[in-house]
Write a protein that holds these residues in place. Sequence first.
Motif, PDB file in Angstrom:
ATOM      1  N   GLU A  58       0.817  -1.216   0.000  1.00 57.05           N
ATOM      2  CA  GLU A  58       0.000   0.000   0.000  1.00 57.05           C
ATOM      3  C   GLU A  58       0.849   1.265   0.000  1.00 57.05           C
ATOM      4  O   GLU A  58       0.780   2.083  -0.911  1.00 57.05           O
ATOM      5  CB  GLU A  58      -0.911  -0.011   1.226  1.00 57.05           C
ATOM      6  N   ALA A  59       1.654   1.439   1.044  1.00 51.93           N
ATOM      7  CA  ALA A  59       2.451   2.652   1.230  1.00 51.93           C
ATOM      8  C   ALA A  59       3.504   2.377   2.291  1.00 51.93           C
ATOM      9  O   ALA A  59       3.339   1.483   3.120  1.00 51.93           O
ATOM     10  CB  ALA A  59       1.559   3.809   1.677  1.00 51.93           C
ATOM     11  N   PRO A  60       4.585   3.157   2.301  1.00 57.05           N
ATOM     12  CA  PRO A  60       5.572   2.990   3.365  1.00 57.05           C
ATOM     13  C   PRO A  60       4.987   3.337   4.728  1.00 57.05           C
ATOM     14  O   PRO A  60       4.129   4.212   4.834  1.00 57.05           O
ATOM     15  CB  PRO A  60       6.674   4.007   2.996  1.00 57.05           C
ATOM     16  N   GLY A  61       5.453   2.651   5.751  1.00 60.14           N
ATOM     17  CA  GLY A  61       5.120   2.991   7.124  1.00 60.14           C
ATOM     18  C   GLY A  61       6.260   3.784   7.744  1.00 60.14           C
ATOM     19  O   GLY A  61       7.189   4.218   7.054  1.00 60.14           O
ATOM     20  N   ARG A  62       6.227   3.939   9.055  1.00 65.88           N
ATOM     21  CA  ARG A  62       7.234   4.733   9.763  1.00 65.88           C
ATOM     22  C   ARG A  62       8.644   4.206   9.536  1.00 65.88           C
ATOM     23  O   ARG A  62       9.561   4.968   9.205  1.00 65.88           O
ATOM     24  CB  ARG A  62       6.911   4.764  11.261  1.00 65.88           C
ATOM     25  N   ASP A  63       8.841   2.902   9.719  1.00 71.18           N
ATOM     26  CA  ASP A  63      10.181   2.321   9.569  1.00 71.18           C
ATOM     27  C   ASP A  63      10.692   2.459   8.134  1.00 71.18           C
ATOM     28  O   ASP A  63      11.870   2.740   7.909  1.00 71.18           O
ATOM     29  CB  ASP A  63      10.177   0.847   9.989  1.00 71.18           C
ATOM     30  N   GLU A  64       9.809   2.260   7.184  1.00 73.13           N
ATOM     31  CA  GLU A  64      10.186   2.359   5.772  1.00 73.13           C
ATOM     32  C   GLU A  64      10.526   3.802   5.400  1.00 73.13           C
ATOM     33  O   GLU A  64      11.477   4.060   4.655  1.00 73.13           O
ATOM     34  CB  GLU A  64       9.051   1.835   4.891  1.00 73.13           C
ATOM     35  N   ASP A  65       9.769   4.747   5.945  1.00 70.00           N
ATOM     36  CA  ASP A  65      10.004   6.169   5.709  1.00 70.00           C
ATOM     37  C   ASP A  65      11.385   6.586   6.231  1.00 70.00           C
ATOM     38  O   ASP A  65      12.092   7.367   5.598  1.00 70.00           O
ATOM     39  CB  ASP A  65       8.901   6.980   6.394  1.00 70.00           C
ATOM     40  N   LEU A  66      11.781   6.043   7.356  1.00 73.24           N
ATOM     41  CA  LEU A  66      13.091   6.360   7.931  1.00 73.24           C
ATOM     42  C   LEU A  66      14.226   5.693   7.155  1.00 73.24           C
ATOM     43  O   LEU A  66      15.281   6.292   6.943  1.00 73.24           O
ATOM     44  CB  LEU A  66      13.146   5.933   9.406  1.00 73.24           C
ATOM     45  N   ALA A  67      14.001   4.447   6.717  1.00 74.44           N
ATOM     46  CA  ALA A  67      15.049   3.682   6.033  1.00 74.44           C
ATOM     47  C   ALA A  67      15.115   3.947   4.529  1.00 74.44           C
ATOM     48  O   ALA A  67      16.156   3.726   3.906  1.00 74.44           O
ATOM     49  CB  ALA A  67      14.837   2.185   6.272  1.00 74.44           C
ATOM     50  N   GLY A  68      13.996   4.366   3.928  1.00 73.71           N
ATOM     51  CA  GLY A  68      13.956   4.524   2.477  1.00 73.71           C
ATOM     52  C   GLY A  68      13.875   3.193   1.745  1.00 73.71           C
ATOM     53  O   GLY A  68      14.159   3.102   0.559  1.00 73.71           O
ATOM     54  N   ARG A  69      13.439   2.141   2.480  1.00 69.95           N
ATOM     55  CA  ARG A  69      13.328   0.789   1.913  1.00 69.95           C
ATOM     56  C   ARG A  69      11.953   0.216   2.238  1.00 69.95           C
ATOM     57  O   ARG A  69      11.400   0.494   3.303  1.00 69.95           O
ATOM     58  CB  ARG A  69      14.401  -0.128   2.507  1.00 69.95           C
TER      59      ARG A  69
END
Length: 194
Positions: A58-69
């Motif tokens: 669906e979309a990046p979550g918090r961890d993904e937003d911080l990591a860019g992965r």
Amino acid sequence: MRSGHSPEGEELPPDFRESLRSLSEAIRSCTRCPLAEWRTKAVPGEGPDRADILLVGEAPGRDEDLAGRPFVGRAGSVLDSCLNDAGIERSRVFITNVVKCRPPENRRPRKAEVEACWPYLEAQIELVEPKAVILMGNAATKAVLDVEGVTSLRGRVFREIFLATFHPAAVLRNRNLKEALVSDLLVAKEKAEG
């Protein structure tokens, strides 16, 4: 695939469809919708340039937003476990999301945000040339197939390569869905190998 239309605003770079690298660069600098203002990092997706299986969340979550992965948080752990159970190496699949920036408070992406990111997702599918595209959850299924209802759609193949299934975050809320997600990954694996 359905055909999205571009929103008003920033034009896409003319070379964004040349390679996954140029596409990722375009995504990282994108300002086509207000989500750009909220993000720490855009999350273009990752995986081999050519992959038999492409996963769409669906979309990046918090961890993904911080990591860019993509899928590096709790849902990512569930996805990794399900891939392992299906005998699929994560390094051999391309993983992305419908929208490439985290919506505030992890809300569902809005229609205009999905439309803004649509050219990127469409280009990723074209460049990766997968044999199976797994649409994880209602947002991915709605964005690509323009239908909802993963519970009734899951496990079925649409337009020869698209398969709807549960999002790993749904498995976090209901562990009983894990078996179905693994089963759907096995269907995709069989399709990719066939």
